[in-house]
Design a protein around this motif. Structure first.
Motif, PDB file in Angstrom:
ATOM      1  N   CYS A   8       0.845  -1.136  -0.042  1.00  0.00           N
ATOM      2  CA  CYS A   8       0.008   0.080   0.012  1.00  0.00           C
ATOM      3  C   CYS A   8       0.945   1.313   0.041  1.00  0.00           C
ATOM      4  O   CYS A   8       0.261   2.360  -0.471  1.00  0.00           O
ATOM      5  CB  CYS A   8      -0.772   0.001   1.224  1.00  0.00           C
ATOM      6  N   GLY A   9       1.894   1.222   0.397  1.00  0.00           N
ATOM      7  CA  GLY A   9       2.831   2.585   0.649  1.00  0.00           C
ATOM      8  C   GLY A   9       2.129   3.311   1.456  1.00  0.00           C
ATOM      9  O   GLY A   9       1.432   3.237   2.520  1.00  0.00           O
ATOM     10  N   SER A  10       2.101   4.715   1.240  1.00  0.00           N
ATOM     11  CA  SER A  10       1.248   5.663   2.005  1.00  0.00           C
ATOM     12  C   SER A  10      -0.200   5.840   1.452  1.00  0.00           C
ATOM     13  O   SER A  10      -1.119   6.605   1.939  1.00  0.00           O
ATOM     14  CB  SER A  10       1.960   7.033   1.897  1.00  0.00           C
ATOM     15  N   ASN A  11      -0.714   4.932   0.656  1.00  0.00           N
ATOM     16  CA  ASN A  11      -1.969   4.910   0.063  1.00  0.00           C
ATOM     17  C   ASN A  11      -2.920   4.120   0.922  1.00  0.00           C
ATOM     18  O   ASN A  11      -2.762   2.789   0.678  1.00  0.00           O
ATOM     19  CB  ASN A  11      -2.039   4.737  -1.494  1.00  0.00           C
ATOM     20  N   TYR A  12      -3.794   4.327   1.682  1.00  0.00           N
ATOM     21  CA  TYR A  12      -4.641   3.536   2.548  1.00  0.00           C
ATOM     22  C   TYR A  12      -5.970   3.661   1.652  1.00  0.00           C
ATOM     23  O   TYR A  12      -6.640   4.713   1.519  1.00  0.00           O
ATOM     24  CB  TYR A  12      -4.636   4.106   3.859  1.00  0.00           C
ATOM     25  N   ILE A  13      -6.607   2.430   2.009  1.00  0.00           N
ATOM     26  CA  ILE A  13      -8.082   2.382   1.390  1.00  0.00           C
ATOM     27  C   ILE A  13      -8.901   1.919   2.796  1.00  0.00           C
ATOM     28  O   ILE A  13      -8.612   0.857   3.409  1.00  0.00           O
ATOM     29  CB  ILE A  13      -8.186   1.071   0.479  1.00  0.00           C
ATOM     30  N   LYS A  14      -9.841   3.002   3.118  1.00  0.00           N
ATOM     31  CA  LYS A  14     -10.577   2.391   4.181  1.00  0.00           C
ATOM     32  C   LYS A  14     -11.424   1.271   4.180  1.00  0.00           C
ATOM     33  O   LYS A  14     -11.907   0.824   2.935  1.00  0.00           O
ATOM     34  CB  LYS A  14     -11.582   3.853   4.216  1.00  0.00           C
ATOM     35  N   GLY A  15     -11.293   0.753   5.136  1.00  0.00           N
ATOM     36  CA  GLY A  15     -12.084  -0.846   5.331  1.00  0.00           C
ATOM     37  C   GLY A  15     -11.242  -1.820   4.700  1.00  0.00           C
ATOM     38  O   GLY A  15     -12.003  -2.815   4.759  1.00  0.00           O
ATOM     39  N   TRP A  16     -10.058  -1.533   4.074  1.00  0.00           N
ATOM     40  CA  TRP A  16      -9.439  -2.917   3.928  1.00  0.00           C
ATOM     41  C   TRP A  16      -8.248  -2.840   4.562  1.00  0.00           C
ATOM     42  O   TRP A  16      -7.996  -1.811   5.799  1.00  0.00           O
ATOM     43  CB  TRP A  16      -8.477  -2.189   2.427  1.00  0.00           C
ATOM     44  N   VAL A  17      -7.586  -4.178   4.726  1.00  0.00           N
ATOM     45  CA  VAL A  17      -6.255  -4.247   5.658  1.00  0.00           C
ATOM     46  C   VAL A  17      -5.057  -4.025   4.549  1.00  0.00           C
ATOM     47  O   VAL A  17      -4.989  -4.436   3.506  1.00  0.00           O
ATOM     48  CB  VAL A  17      -6.075  -5.552   5.986  1.00  0.00           C
ATOM     49  N   ASN A  18      -4.554  -2.739   4.895  1.00  0.00           N
ATOM     50  CA  ASN A  18      -3.382  -2.229   4.217  1.00  0.00           C
ATOM     51  C   ASN A  18      -2.003  -2.568   4.836  1.00  0.00           C
ATOM     52  O   ASN A  18      -1.749  -2.362   5.986  1.00  0.00           O
ATOM     53  CB  ASN A  18      -3.428  -0.684   4.109  1.00  0.00           C
ATOM     54  N   ILE A  19      -1.467  -3.363   3.872  1.00  0.00           N
ATOM     55  CA  ILE A  19      -0.074  -3.921   4.179  1.00  0.00           C
ATOM     56  C   ILE A  19       0.958  -3.593   3.525  1.00  0.00           C
ATOM     57  O   ILE A  19       0.903  -3.439   2.300  1.00  0.00           O
ATOM     58  CB  ILE A  19      -0.485  -5.422   4.116  1.00  0.00           C
ATOM     59  N   ASP A  20       2.127  -3.216   4.119  1.00  0.00           N
ATOM     60  CA  ASP A  20       3.470  -2.760   3.551  1.00  0.00           C
ATOM     61  C   ASP A  20       4.457  -2.961   4.293  1.00  0.00           C
ATOM     62  O   ASP A  20       4.466  -3.252   5.665  1.00  0.00           O
ATOM     63  CB  ASP A  20       3.105  -1.434   3.153  1.00  0.00           C
ATOM     64  N   LEU A  21       5.682  -3.128   3.682  1.00  0.00           N
ATOM     65  CA  LEU A  21       6.948  -3.374   4.617  1.00  0.00           C
ATOM     66  C   LEU A  21       7.166  -2.187   5.644  1.00  0.00           C
ATOM     67  O   LEU A  21       7.304  -2.636   6.817  1.00  0.00           O
ATOM     68  CB  LEU A  21       8.151  -3.564   3.532  1.00  0.00           C
ATOM     69  N   ASN A  22       6.925  -0.995   5.276  1.00  0.00           N
ATOM     70  CA  ASN A  22       7.383   0.047   6.242  1.00  0.00           C
ATOM     71  C   ASN A  22       6.095   0.895   6.530  1.00  0.00           C
ATOM     72  O   ASN A  22       6.255   1.717   7.575  1.00  0.00           O
ATOM     73  CB  ASN A  22       8.174   0.841   5.602  1.00  0.00           C
TER      74      ASN A  22
END
Length: 176
Positions: A8-22
């Motif tokens: 996801c980086g810094s792009n979060y989607i509301k209602g989703w599980v946003n996963i990224d290394l950092n």
């Protein structure tokens, strides 16, 4: 059931599980198997992530997406399209791309621009549709199709892409 936004980086989607290394709701190395049980995810979305995996990592990633998706679950991927890059290069049009200006003095020739597209941002393997669908088949998917930018037959997958790369992106949905 879950919806996963991978890389996801810094792009979060509301209602989703946003996963990224950092960043993200969950900080996780997506080169490892997803920390979810089999058949527990409805939708998976990734944009500008897949090309940061090498060839073998891409195969493992798709197999693991298939594993966690529930029956009729959908994987949507948006990444650079090798066909587009090659056409630009062969037509000597790479330097007309706006992003080539953003990399400063690096891009003076079409060759430099092509290599920048491949390697400058940590890209490891850029697929074309044939390559991507071959890997999808190997992962177990049999229903997949190319999509338009920000358009899906699934309401939840509409308007997810954030990068204005509509003409140069390979966007594919695969249904388990």
């Amino acid at each position: 059931m879950l919806n996963l936004h991978l890389g996801c980086g810094s792009n979060y989607i509301k209602g989703w599980v946003n996963i990224d290394l950092n960043k993200g709701d969950v900080k996780y190395d997506l080169r490892k198997p997803l920390p979810y049980k089999n058949n527990t995810v409805n939708f998976i979305f990734n944009e500008a992530f897949y090309e940061h995996l090498n060839y073998l990592e891409q195969i493992s990633f798709l197999k693991d997406c298939y594993r966690v998706l529930a029956p009729n679950g959908v994987l949507r991927t948006a990444c650079p399209d090798l066909d587009f890059c090659v056409k630009l290069y062969l037509n000597k049009e790479f330097l007309k791309e706006p992003w080539t200006q953003s990399v400063g003095t690096y891009c003076h020739t079409n060759c430099q621009a092509l290599n920048a597209a491949f390697y400058l941002w940590g890209h490891k393997y850029i697929p074309d549709y044939e390559d991507y669908t071959m890997k999808l088949k190997g992962a177990g998917f049999s229903n997949y199709y190319r999509c338009e930018f920000k358009k899906s037959s699934y309401d939840i997958l509409n308007n997810l892409e954030t990068r204005d790369t509509s003409q140069d992106s390979l966007i594919v949905e695969a249904v388990k």
